[in-house]
Design an enzyme around this catalytic site. Structure first.
Site, PDB file in Angstrom:
ATOM      1  N   ASN A  11      27.175   4.588 -47.140  1.00  0.00           N
ATOM      2  CA  ASN A  11      25.948   4.782 -46.360  1.00  0.00           C
ATOM      3  C   ASN A  11      24.849   3.962 -47.029  1.00  0.00           C
ATOM      4  O   ASN A  11      24.365   4.329 -48.098  1.00  0.00           O
ATOM      5  CB  ASN A  11      25.603   6.285 -46.363  1.00  0.00           C
ATOM      6  CG  ASN A  11      24.246   6.565 -45.747  1.00  0.00           C
ATOM      7  OD1 ASN A  11      23.628   5.692 -45.138  1.00  0.00           O
ATOM      8  ND2 ASN A  11      23.779   7.802 -45.906  1.00  0.00           N
ATOM      9  N   LYS A  13      21.902   3.501 -46.013  1.00  0.00           N
ATOM     10  CA  LYS A  13      20.562   4.044 -45.746  1.00  0.00           C
ATOM     11  C   LYS A  13      19.616   2.896 -45.319  1.00  0.00           C
ATOM     12  O   LYS A  13      20.080   1.943 -44.697  1.00  0.00           O
ATOM     13  CB  LYS A  13      20.046   4.805 -46.972  1.00  0.00           C
ATOM     14  CG  LYS A  13      21.071   5.837 -47.459  1.00  0.00           C
ATOM     15  CD  LYS A  13      20.546   6.791 -48.465  1.00  0.00           C
ATOM     16  CE  LYS A  13      21.673   7.749 -48.855  1.00  0.00           C
ATOM     17  NZ  LYS A  13      21.232   8.844 -49.692  1.00  0.00           N
ATOM     18  N   HIS A  99      22.781  13.880 -41.494  1.00  0.00           N
ATOM     19  CA  HIS A  99      22.569  13.613 -42.922  1.00  0.00           C
ATOM     20  C   HIS A  99      21.346  14.417 -43.386  1.00  0.00           C
ATOM     21  O   HIS A  99      20.390  14.589 -42.633  1.00  0.00           O
ATOM     22  CB  HIS A  99      22.351  12.118 -43.153  1.00  0.00           C
ATOM     23  CG  HIS A  99      22.334  11.765 -44.605  1.00  0.00           C
ATOM     24  ND1 HIS A  99      21.221  11.963 -45.398  1.00  0.00           N
ATOM     25  CD2 HIS A  99      23.306  11.288 -45.424  1.00  0.00           C
ATOM     26  CE1 HIS A  99      21.524  11.597 -46.643  1.00  0.00           C
ATOM     27  NE2 HIS A  99      22.776  11.190 -46.681  1.00  0.00           N
ATOM     28  N   GLU A 101      18.921  13.698 -45.133  1.00  0.00           N
ATOM     29  CA  GLU A 101      17.629  13.002 -45.022  1.00  0.00           C
ATOM     30  C   GLU A 101      17.103  13.066 -43.589  1.00  0.00           C
ATOM     31  O   GLU A 101      15.900  13.089 -43.364  1.00  0.00           O
ATOM     32  CB  GLU A 101      17.777  11.555 -45.532  1.00  0.00           C
ATOM     33  CG  GLU A 101      17.857  11.529 -47.052  1.00  0.00           C
ATOM     34  CD  GLU A 101      18.702  10.418 -47.639  1.00  0.00           C
ATOM     35  OE1 GLU A 101      18.956   9.418 -46.958  1.00  0.00           O
ATOM     36  OE2 GLU A 101      19.128  10.582 -48.816  1.00  0.00           O
ATOM     37  N   GLU A 169      27.853  17.388 -48.478  1.00  0.00           N
ATOM     38  CA  GLU A 169      26.907  16.715 -49.361  1.00  0.00           C
ATOM     39  C   GLU A 169      25.847  17.712 -49.834  1.00  0.00           C
ATOM     40  O   GLU A 169      24.889  17.992 -49.103  1.00  0.00           O
ATOM     41  CB  GLU A 169      26.207  15.577 -48.618  1.00  0.00           C
ATOM     42  CG  GLU A 169      27.146  14.499 -48.119  1.00  0.00           C
ATOM     43  CD  GLU A 169      26.429  13.165 -47.982  1.00  0.00           C
ATOM     44  OE1 GLU A 169      26.857  12.213 -48.633  1.00  0.00           O
ATOM     45  OE2 GLU A 169      25.420  13.100 -47.259  1.00  0.00           O
ATOM     46  N   GLY A 175      21.565  11.140 -54.542  1.00  0.00           N
ATOM     47  CA  GLY A 175      20.651  10.212 -55.193  1.00  0.00           C
ATOM     48  C   GLY A 175      20.084  10.706 -56.514  1.00  0.00           C
ATOM     49  O   GLY A 175      19.135  10.133 -57.039  1.00  0.00           O
ATOM     50  N   SER A 215      25.992  11.389 -55.221  1.00  0.00           N
ATOM     51  CA  SER A 215      26.129  10.776 -56.552  1.00  0.00           C
ATOM     52  C   SER A 215      27.564  10.433 -56.929  1.00  0.00           C
ATOM     53  O   SER A 215      27.947  10.555 -58.098  1.00  0.00           O
ATOM     54  CB  SER A 215      25.480  11.661 -57.630  1.00  0.00           C
ATOM     55  OG  SER A 215      24.090  11.751 -57.405  1.00  0.00           O
ATOM     56  N   GLY A 236      26.450   6.768 -51.205  1.00  0.00           N
ATOM     57  CA  GLY A 236      25.163   6.141 -50.920  1.00  0.00           C
ATOM     58  C   GLY A 236      24.934   4.950 -51.828  1.00  0.00           C
ATOM     59  O   GLY A 236      25.494   3.868 -51.625  1.00  0.00           O
ATOM     60  N   GLY A 237      24.151   5.162 -52.874  1.00  0.00           N
ATOM     61  CA  GLY A 237      23.729   4.080 -53.770  1.00  0.00           C
ATOM     62  C   GLY A 237      24.851   3.159 -54.222  1.00  0.00           C
ATOM     63  O   GLY A 237      24.691   1.930 -54.220  1.00  0.00           O
TER      64      GLY A 237
HETATM   65  P1  PGA Z   1      24.239   8.941 -53.101  1.00  0.00           P
HETATM   66  O1  PGA Z   1      24.017   9.293 -51.543  1.00  0.00           O
HETATM   67  O2  PGA Z   1      25.678   8.526 -53.275  1.00  0.00           O
HETATM   68  O3  PGA Z   1      23.272   7.832 -53.380  1.00  0.00           O
HETATM   69  O4  PGA Z   1      23.938  10.190 -53.861  1.00  0.00           O
HETATM   70  C1  PGA Z   1      25.016   9.947 -50.806  1.00  0.00           C
HETATM   71  C2  PGA Z   1      24.569  10.112 -49.370  1.00  0.00           C
HETATM   72  O5  PGA Z   1      23.379  10.341 -49.125  1.00  0.00           O
HETATM   73  O6  PGA Z   1      25.399  10.008 -48.442  1.00  0.00           O
END
Ligand code: PGA
Length: 257
Positions: A11, A13, A99, A101, A169, A175, A215, A236-237
Site C-alpha cells: 500500500n 498510500k 483502511h 486512515e 491491521e 507506521g 509495520s 505500507g512503508g
Molecule cells: P506500515 O503500513 O507497513 O507502514 O505500518 C501498513 C498499512 O497501513 O497498510
C-alpha cells in the site's frame, strides 16, 4: 483443505510520482522469471494517479495492481472521488477498503466500508477489507469485540475467497514500528477465521486470505508470515522500496519452502 495461496500486497498510500515506476521495474527484475513468485500473489496499490501507468508496466509479470479506496457509487456528482469501475477500467484488479486512515481521517464507518466492498465486487474487483483495533481498545481488552463488530458490519453478502481478502491491521501498529506479539497476532487471526466461518460458511471462510498489516519489515517478515493463520501481509512503508518489498516476499518463500 490446503491453506490459501498467500498474498503480499503493498500500500503506497499518498506516495509516488511517475519516477516511482522505476521501483516496479526493479521489482520485476528481482522476481526474475516468476518462478519465485508462483507460490504467492503479489500486488501493489499505488495512488490512483499511477494505476494506469503501473498496470501497463506490470503486463506479463506476476504483479497485480490495486486501488486504495473507492466510492460506493459507480458514477455521479462526487467531486474528487474515484469509483470502483474507474479503478477496474484503469487496470486495477483489487481495491483496499476501510483502511484505518480512511476510517479515522475521513470518518468512514463500517456501513460505508461495506457499501464500498459491494461496489468493488460489482465492478469485478477484489475487496481487501481492513479491520483492526486502536491502542485504547487494546488497552481496554476490547480487541476481539472490535474485530467481531467490524467484520459483521463491514462484510457484504456474496463474499468468496476470490473476491474478498481480510487485512488485520492494528491501528497502533501502522507506521509506528510497533507490532503485536506473535501470539497476539495468532489469536486475532484465529478469531477472525472463526467469525468468517459464522458469517460465510466453512468452505468459503477457510479459503479467504487473512493478511496481517502494521509495520511489516524485512526484519520481522519471516516470523510474522510463519504464524499459522497468517496468509500474507499488507505492507505500507516497506513496499515503497523494491529491495525491501522483495525481501518480504522472499521471507514468505522461505516459510513455505
Ligand atoms: P506500515 O503500513 O507497513 O507502514 O505500518 C501498513 C498499512 O497501513 O497498510
Amino acid at each position: 483443505m490446503s491453506a490459501p495461496k498467500p498474498l503480499i500486497a503493498g500500500n503506497w498510500k499518498m506516495n509516488g510520482l511517475g519516477a516511482a515506476l522505476a521501483e516496479i521495474e526493479a521489482l520485476r527484475a528481482g522476481l526474475g522469471d516468476g518462478t519465485a513468485a508462483s507460490a504467492v500473489d503479489i500486488m501493489i496499490c499505488p495512488p490512483a494517479t499511477l494505476i494506469g501507468a503501473m498496470a501497463k508496466s506490470v503486463e506479463g509479470s506476476p504483479l497485480a495492481v490495486g486501488g486504495q479506496d473507492c466510492h460506493a457509487k459507480a458514477s455521479g456528482a462526487f467531486t474528487g472521488d474515484i469509483s470502483a469501475p474507474m479503478l477496474a477500467d484503469s487496470g486495477a484488479s483489487a481495491v483496499i477498503v476501510g483502511h484505518s486512515e480512511r476510517r479515522s481521517l475521513h470518518g468512514e464507518r463500517d456501513s460505508d466500508v461495506k457499501a464500498k466492498a459491494v461496489a468493488a465486487h460489482a465492478a469485478g474487483l477484489q475487496a481487501i477489507i481492513c479491520i483492526g483495533e486502536t491502542a485504547g481498545e487494546r488497552r481496554l481488552d476490547l480487541t476481539l469485540d472490535v474485530i467481531a463488530r467490524q467484520l459483521a458490519r463491514s462484510l457484504p453478502g456474496g463474499v468468496t475467497a476470490a473476491n474478498t481478502v481480510i487485512a488485520y491491521e492494528p491501528v497502533w501498529a501502522i507506521g509506528t514500528g510497533l507490532t503485536p506479539t506473535l501470539a497476539d497476532i495468532a489469536e486475532v487471526h484465529r478469531f477472525i477465521r472463526v467469525k468468517l466461518i459464522e458469517l460465510c460458511g466453512e468452505s468459503v471462510a477457510l479459503q479467504i486470505r487473512i493478511l496481517y498489516g502494521g509495520s511489516v519489515k524485512p526484519e520481522n517478515a519471516a516470523e510474522i508470515l510463519t504464524i499459522e493463520g497468517v496468509d500474507g501481509a499488507l505492507v505500507g512503508g516497506a513496499s515503497l522500496v523494491a529491495r525491501d518489498f522483495l525481501a518480504i516476499i522472499s521471507a514468505l518463500g522461505k516459510h513455505s519452502a
